[in-house]
Design an enzyme around this catalytic site. Structure first.
Site, short mmCIF file in Angstrom:
data_model
loop_
_atom_site.label_atom_id
_atom_site.label_comp_id
_atom_site.label_asym_id
_atom_site.label_seq_id
_atom_site.Cartn_x
_atom_site.Cartn_y
_atom_site.Cartn_z
N TRP A 175 -3.19 0.59 -3.71
CA TRP A 175 -2.64 -0.75 -3.79
C TRP A 175 -1.79 -0.94 -5.04
CZ3 TRP A 175 -7.78 -3.63 -2.31
CH2 TRP A 175 -7.89 -3.66 -0.92
N LYS A 196 0.85 -1.19 0.00
CA LYS A 196 0.00 0.00 0.00
C LYS A 196 0.88 1.23 0.00
CE LYS A 196 -4.64 0.73 1.55
NZ LYS A 196 -5.64 0.56 2.57
#
Ligand code: ADP
Length: 557
Positions: free
Chosen positions: A454, A449
């Site tokens: 992501w 992250k």
């Protein structure tokens, strides 16, 4: 068989035929009794038996277990390679309502002991290879009252440290085949397999006869494993890895010939057996296909008989897919699943829409994890459980439900595992496209992250292994002063090859989004693999904890 209930109109009037796995082998005996199971024995020679032999010997195992006071529900463990004897124990135990517990021998002995004790196994059947492990287990596993060494007297070692040791061939010799199989509720427990426990203790997944039979039937759909009696099937995936993806049931269900590689899992041995037995179908994790590809490249050998392979367990790298299809003429099917799903969840069979766009589109789409077969329902949800659109880009948690998917773990470990609608959270992060193709971008615990967004470690790895000098690659998220986490790409080079940080990053340039670009590349001798052959990122994250990023990488972002 319960009487037909003709007096209650809501019920249909079909026969009540419990879905128990003994019926699969009964079918193979009656209809395909002469077809072979060829095994590379741990003792060395290639051993041939037929489904009729397997049936008879499995029934002898049942009798031997009953004479050894095994009760329905008792757990019978195996520490064994893929071979006919291993299958005899499966059907022998399951047929009488005992629970066959496959134990992964690649775990550490302490983990194995923990699992055996948690399961409360009463018997443990093991291959000669695992004698040193078993010698360490004996003291630690008090529930095991019989240890059975899978060999004959001629190959048995001199009496050693193991009490209550039986030698398999002696254990079943002369035992009666007159034993009752099945005749119990189809929801009876049949098999037990522990998840690898990369987070917390391993948890037991307890399959039922019904779930195993339904899983076999659904996997026999043409867009799934699609086996036929013409197939010669080599499960390289071990029987202890999530039911060998169900092949132990689906192959006998159609009478396909089986070829079992035993303990010899190296490129030359796998190739030799595949070639000699004219294997048409095989299934294994990507690392095995990578290893075989290297062997083929080194020797210039081809795969004239192999028609298709299933690659699952981790994402298939593009280089493997294209090489098997283009260089060796083998159709590659990418599958996704997990122990909790018996294990098949989705399969990357092609649809007409992609075929119309040509080979390149088909192959690119095959890199996705595929679509669910009938029997599996899946969707992508946000953190609050709301379903996300199937638009090919919105990423969320992959949840599933179906009759061959765990509803709880053994002994209720972990408590309730289903949401209010009965969906199980796979722990995978994925998106789905409008045609239903699902693509995993990460395992939730491996997600990188960066600045709240992501990054798919899987995509980065799969591109990196396409570099000619790279044997294996792992992208992990490490703490970063500005972005919380940034990707570090860990590379294992092929023997005798060299590549620099710049070579690797240059290779990725243009193939991934700029902000996904790893901030650094670290070269290691060997990337650690877990017990089922997957990248052990937990270990890698520990190894690289506190990593110092290069100055320019910190400054640049
Ligand atoms: P474990 O690896 O925990 O022993 P499993 O063998 O059941 O257990 O692994 C299931 C997990 O493996 C899935 O949840 C997923 O993260 C990963 N996996 C399986 N197949 C694929 C695939 N084709 N692509 C990416 N990940 C996969």
């Amino acid at each position: 068989m319960p009487a037909l209930n003709a007096t209650q109109p809501p019920f249909g009037l079909m026969q009540d035929w419990p879905l128990t796995v003994d019926r699969v082998l009964e079918h193979a005996r009656v209809n395909h009794g002469h077809r072979e199971i060829v095994s590379r024995s741990v003792e060395g020679p290639i051993v041939r038996e037929t489904y009729a032999d397997l049936y008879a010997r499995a029934r002898q195992v049942s009798t031997a277990l009953l004479e050894d006071c095994v009760q329905p529900g008792d757990r019978i463990a195996t520490l064994a390679w893929n071979g006919a004897r291993h299958m005899e124990i499966w059907f022998g135990a399951m047929g009488i309502g005992a629970v066959l517990h496959t134990v992964n021998p690649r775990l550490f002995p302490e983990q194995i002991a923990w699992i055996i004790n948690d399961a409360g196994d009463t018997h443990l059947f093991f291959d000669l290879t695992f004698l040193p492990i078993v010698e360490q287990l004996v003291e630690k596993c008090p529930s095991v009252r019989r240890w059975v060494l899978l060999t004959d007297e001629a190959h048995a070692p001199p009496a050693g440290k193991i009490p209550n040791l039986a030698i398999y061939e002696g254990f079943i010799a002369g035992k009666s085949c007159e034993v009752t199989w099945g005749d119990f509720d189809e929801r009876t427990a049949a098999g037990l397999c522990y998840t690898s426990g990369t987070t917390g203790n391993p948890k037991g997944v307890l399959y039922s006869h019904r779930s195993n039979v339904l899983h076999s039937l659904t996997s026999l759909q043409r867009d799934s494993l699609g086996f036929s009696v013409d197939d010669v099937i080599m499960p390289i995936v071990p029987l202890f890895h999530a039911n060998a993806w169900g092949i132990t049931f689906s192959a006998p269900a159609v009478g396909a010939k089986l070829v079992m590689p035993g303990s010899k899992m190296d490129g030359p041995s796998i190739y030799e057996l595949m070639d000699a037995e004219k294997v048409t179908f095989s299934a294994a994790v990507p690392t095995v296909w990578l290893m075989l590809k290297q062997y083929l490249e080194e020797t210039g050998k081809k795969l004239p008989h192999l028609d298709r392979i299933v690659v699952a367990g981790s994402a298939v790298p593009e280089a493997i897919l294209r090489s098997y299809e283009d260089d060796y003429g083998v159709k590659v099917f990418h599958a996704w699943g997990m122990t909790e799903m018996s294990p098949l969840g989705s399969m990357g069979a092609t649809t007409p829409e992609f075929r119309e766009q040509g080979k390149d589109a088909v192959q690119r789409n095959k890199l996705k994890q595929g679509r669910p077969s009938f029997g599996v329902e899946m969707k992508i949800v946000d953190d609050n459980g709301n379903e996300l659109p199937r638009d090919g880009k919105t990423t969320g948690h992959l949840v599933v439900r179906g009759p061959a998917i765990a509803g709880a773990y053994f002994k209720n470990a972990g408590g309730n595992i289903l949401d209010k609608d009965g969906y199980f959270d796979t722990g995978d992060v994925a998106h789905m496209c409008p045609l239903g193709y699902m693509q995993i971008t990460d395992r939730a615990k491996d997600v990188i992250k960066s600045g709240g967004e992501w990054i798919s470690s899987i995509d980065i790895e799969n591109i990196a292994v396409g570099h000619p000098a790279v044997a294996n690659a792992a992208a992990i998220g490490l703490a970063h002063p500005k972005w919380d986490e940034r990707p570090l790409l860990v590379i294992e080079l092929k023997p005798g090859q060299s590549a620099s940080r710049e070579d690797i990053l240059g290779f990725l340039t243009g193939k991934i989004a700029k902000w996904w670009m790893p901030d650094d590349v670290a070269f290691v001798e060997k990337i650690p693999l877990g017990a089922t052959g997957k990248l052990n990122k937990l270990q890698l994250r520990q190894t690289f904890r506190g990593y110092t990023w290069p100055e320019q990488a910190v400054a640049a972002r």
